[in-house]
Design an enzyme around this catalytic site. Structure first.
Site, mmCIF file in Angstrom:
data_model
loop_
_atom_site.group_PDB
_atom_site.id
_atom_site.type_symbol
_atom_site.label_atom_id
_atom_site.label_comp_id
_atom_site.label_asym_id
_atom_site.label_seq_id
_atom_site.Cartn_x
_atom_site.Cartn_y
_atom_site.Cartn_z
ATOM 1 N N GLU A 357 43.877 14.792 -37.893
ATOM 2 C CA GLU A 357 43.767 13.701 -36.901
ATOM 3 C C GLU A 357 43.469 12.363 -37.591
ATOM 4 O O GLU A 357 42.707 11.548 -37.082
ATOM 5 C CB GLU A 357 42.680 14.004 -35.845
ATOM 6 C CG GLU A 357 42.708 15.423 -35.340
ATOM 7 C CD GLU A 357 43.310 15.609 -33.953
ATOM 8 O OE1 GLU A 357 43.296 14.668 -33.175
ATOM 9 O OE2 GLU A 357 43.811 16.713 -33.680
HETATM 10 C C1 LIG Z 1 45.246 22.750 -41.045
HETATM 11 C C2 LIG Z 1 45.997 21.525 -40.666
HETATM 12 C C3 LIG Z 1 46.359 21.325 -39.340
HETATM 13 C C4 LIG Z 1 47.115 20.211 -38.975
HETATM 14 N N1 LIG Z 1 47.533 20.064 -37.674
HETATM 15 C C5 LIG Z 1 48.407 19.081 -37.364
HETATM 16 C C6 LIG Z 1 48.999 19.030 -36.064
HETATM 17 O O1 LIG Z 1 48.711 19.837 -35.184
HETATM 18 N N2 LIG Z 1 49.892 18.030 -35.807
HETATM 19 C C7 LIG Z 1 50.232 17.110 -36.746
HETATM 20 O O2 LIG Z 1 51.051 16.232 -36.426
HETATM 21 N N3 LIG Z 1 49.686 17.129 -37.979
HETATM 22 C C8 LIG Z 1 48.796 18.093 -38.324
HETATM 23 N N4 LIG Z 1 48.260 18.156 -39.583
HETATM 24 C C9 LIG Z 1 48.638 17.152 -40.570
HETATM 25 C C10 LIG Z 1 47.525 16.166 -40.866
HETATM 26 O O3 LIG Z 1 47.362 15.308 -39.773
HETATM 27 C C11 LIG Z 1 47.870 15.440 -42.159
HETATM 28 O O4 LIG Z 1 47.712 16.369 -43.211
HETATM 29 C C12 LIG Z 1 47.001 14.215 -42.384
HETATM 30 O O5 LIG Z 1 47.333 13.214 -41.474
HETATM 31 C C13 LIG Z 1 47.136 13.650 -43.793
HETATM 32 O O6 LIG Z 1 48.458 13.497 -44.162
HETATM 33 P P1 LIG Z 1 48.965 14.064 -45.577
HETATM 34 O O7 LIG Z 1 48.521 15.469 -45.666
HETATM 35 O O8 LIG Z 1 50.409 13.776 -45.691
HETATM 36 O O9 LIG Z 1 48.162 13.277 -46.646
HETATM 37 P P2 LIG Z 1 48.559 11.842 -47.270
HETATM 38 O O10 LIG Z 1 48.854 10.898 -46.165
HETATM 39 O O11 LIG Z 1 49.578 12.032 -48.316
HETATM 40 O O12 LIG Z 1 47.179 11.426 -47.926
HETATM 41 C C14 LIG Z 1 46.754 11.904 -49.199
HETATM 42 C C15 LIG Z 1 45.479 11.169 -49.573
HETATM 43 O O13 LIG Z 1 45.709 9.739 -49.601
HETATM 44 C C16 LIG Z 1 44.790 9.077 -48.754
HETATM 45 N N5 LIG Z 1 45.418 7.916 -48.135
HETATM 46 C C17 LIG Z 1 46.627 7.844 -47.531
HETATM 47 N N6 LIG Z 1 46.831 6.603 -47.031
HETATM 48 C C18 LIG Z 1 45.725 5.879 -47.334
HETATM 49 C C19 LIG Z 1 45.305 4.539 -47.081
HETATM 50 N N7 LIG Z 1 46.058 3.673 -46.402
HETATM 51 N N8 LIG Z 1 44.090 4.160 -47.543
HETATM 52 C C20 LIG Z 1 43.294 5.023 -48.212
HETATM 53 N N9 LIG Z 1 43.629 6.293 -48.481
HETATM 54 C C21 LIG Z 1 44.827 6.726 -48.035
HETATM 55 C C22 LIG Z 1 44.412 10.128 -47.708
HETATM 56 O O14 LIG Z 1 43.169 9.824 -47.091
HETATM 57 C C23 LIG Z 1 44.353 11.390 -48.546
HETATM 58 O O15 LIG Z 1 43.126 11.468 -49.194
HETATM 59 C C24 LIG Z 1 47.477 19.256 -39.961
HETATM 60 C C25 LIG Z 1 47.070 19.434 -41.279
HETATM 61 C C26 LIG Z 1 46.361 20.562 -41.648
HETATM 62 C C27 LIG Z 1 45.983 20.742 -43.082
#
Ligand SMILES: Cc1cc2nc3c(=O)[nH]c(=O)nc-3n(C[C@H](O)[C@H](O)[C@H](O)COP(=O)(O)OP(=O)(O)OC[C@H]3O[C@@H](n4cnc5c(N)ncnc54)[C@H](O)[C@@H]3O)c2cc1C
Length: 376
Positions: A357
């Protein structure tokens, strides 16, 4: 908390003691989700708690829903997030859907006979969700969806999904929201993730290959999808905060109980000031989180949109859950690290609360943006 909410919570705890507690370690290890447990939440009236009575909901507020999610999370974070995400998806249909869509999709979700999911993230667009690539091409009578969604909570067990796809230009304004149901031709499930925690809650990829969605499944208008997702996430952040709070409460309770019983150097380990200070810090952080979650929930109930407060509630409560569950493992020592006690599961379940989220870095981005807006 109202007397009514307290009574409901006692009922829920009893239900969780009977149905979840005896099997949770086994089900966590094997990754088994039991739909009948979720349907039992339905019988208790929890699965559409904040939805209107007209569509089978209970018309209750977020100040009641949050402590209920917290109570369930004390037994299983997985079941609590299944409920939280399903209600979030239902709220989207209720807020942005038309009368026909509400009549068609809500009753089986509010009753708990079916589950809903929310599909925004894609492999290359998590935090930068507006960069999503799944397309919805307008055709006669509807749209053709192509692309995939990653990490979708309840993927494979949900019947109804809110899917964000691109109908127009690059960026947020080109995104629309659709209601997509299980068994639609061209819609299938990809790999089920192997995870550190939330093992009872399936997380799965959704695949769309020339998937025809009739135009009556579009929510609101074309181009409104990103705003719909953000509005839902705002609420979702508060409920994830509540889940985190329930987990932190349970972890601290486990640590206190154990430390009062465990003796080393001829005294209970609770009496070592080093541990007492850890527990005092945990209790303080938990109470601070409780106030934030409660205040954010109250804002929603009063119809206010306060992005900063919702982000703060999520940030504080989930960081607190991570700290408290980690400290609980430490306080229990060796057994805390083994599956003899639930603290290792609590710690594994806490981690992803800082990621979903909107990661906690993204919560800080939101808070920072609001601070700038308020001061310029
Ligand atoms: C168990 C689980 C359930 C989930 N359920 C859902 C669901 O039901 N529906 C859905 O749509 N998604 C879901 N997700 C996805 C989840 O919302 C994303 O994993 C999350 O938004 C982070 O995206 P990412 O994994 O691509 O990480 P990235 O966006 O690649 O981020 C990697 C790192 O970079 C940091 N970062 C990125 N941008 C910035 C910034 N601007 N400033 C500072 N730091 C930054 C992040 O904080 C993180 O530490 C789920 C994920 C998991 C693991």
């Amino acid at each position: 908390m109202s007397e009514f909410a307290q009574e409901v919570i006692e009922q829920i705890k009893k239900y969780c003691e009977d149905k979840i507690q005896p099997h949770i370690e086994h089900d966590d290890e094997e990754g088994i989700f039991k739909k009948e447990i979720y349907q039992g939440f339905g019988s208790l009236g929890l699965t559409g708690l904040t939805l209107p009575e007209k569509f089978g909901g209970a018309d209750l507020d977020y100040q009641t829903f949050c402590p209920i999610l917290a109570a369930i999370a004390g037994y299983s974070v997985s079941y609590s997030v299944t409920l939280s995400v399903s209600v979030m998806a239902q709220s989207i249909i209720n807020e942005f859907g038309n009368e026909e869509q509400k009549q068609k999709y809500l009753p089986e979700l509010t009753s708990g006979s079916e589950i809903a999911g929310f599909a925004l993230s894609e492999s290359h667009s998590g935090s930068d969700a507006a960069a999503l690539k799944t397309t919805a091409k307008k055709v006669d009578g509807g749209y053709i969806l192509n692309g995939s969604k990653m990490w979708i909570t309840s993927g494979g067990i949900a019947k109804t999904y809110i899917v964000m796809a691109r109908t127009g230009e690059k960026g947020a304004k080109g995104i629309s929201a659709f209601i997509v149901q299980d068994k639609t031709q061209g819609f299938s499930y990809g790999k089920k993730e192997k995870k550190m925690g939330w093992k009872v809650s399936p997380t799965r990829e959704l695949l769309f290959e020339n998937c025809f969605i009739p135009e009556e499944n579009l929510l609101a208008q074309e181009g409104k999808g990103f705003n719909i997702a953000l509005a839902a996430l705002n609420r979702g952040r508060v409920t994830i905060g509540a889940v985190a709070l329930g987990l932190a409460d349970k972890a601290l309770e486990t640590a206190i109980k154990y430390s009062l019983e465990r003796k080393q150097f001829n005294q209970s380990i609770f009496d070592f000031q080093g541990l007492q200070f850890m527990m005092a810090d945990c209790a303080t952080e938990i109470e601070a989180s409780r106030y934030l979650v409660r205040e954010a929930a109250k804002n929603f109930d009063e119809g206010k949109i306060n992005r900063k407060l919702a982000a703060m509630a999520k940030l504080k409560a989930t960081d607190t859950a991570m700290k408290v569950t980690t400290d609980a493992v430490q306080i229990l020592g060796g057994v805390g690290y083994t599956s003899e006690y639930p603290t290792e599961r609590y710690m594994r379940d806490a981690k992803v609360l800082q990621i979903v989220e909107g990661t906690n870095q993204i919560q800080k981005v939101i808070i920072g943006r609001e601070l700038k807006r308020e001061n310029t």
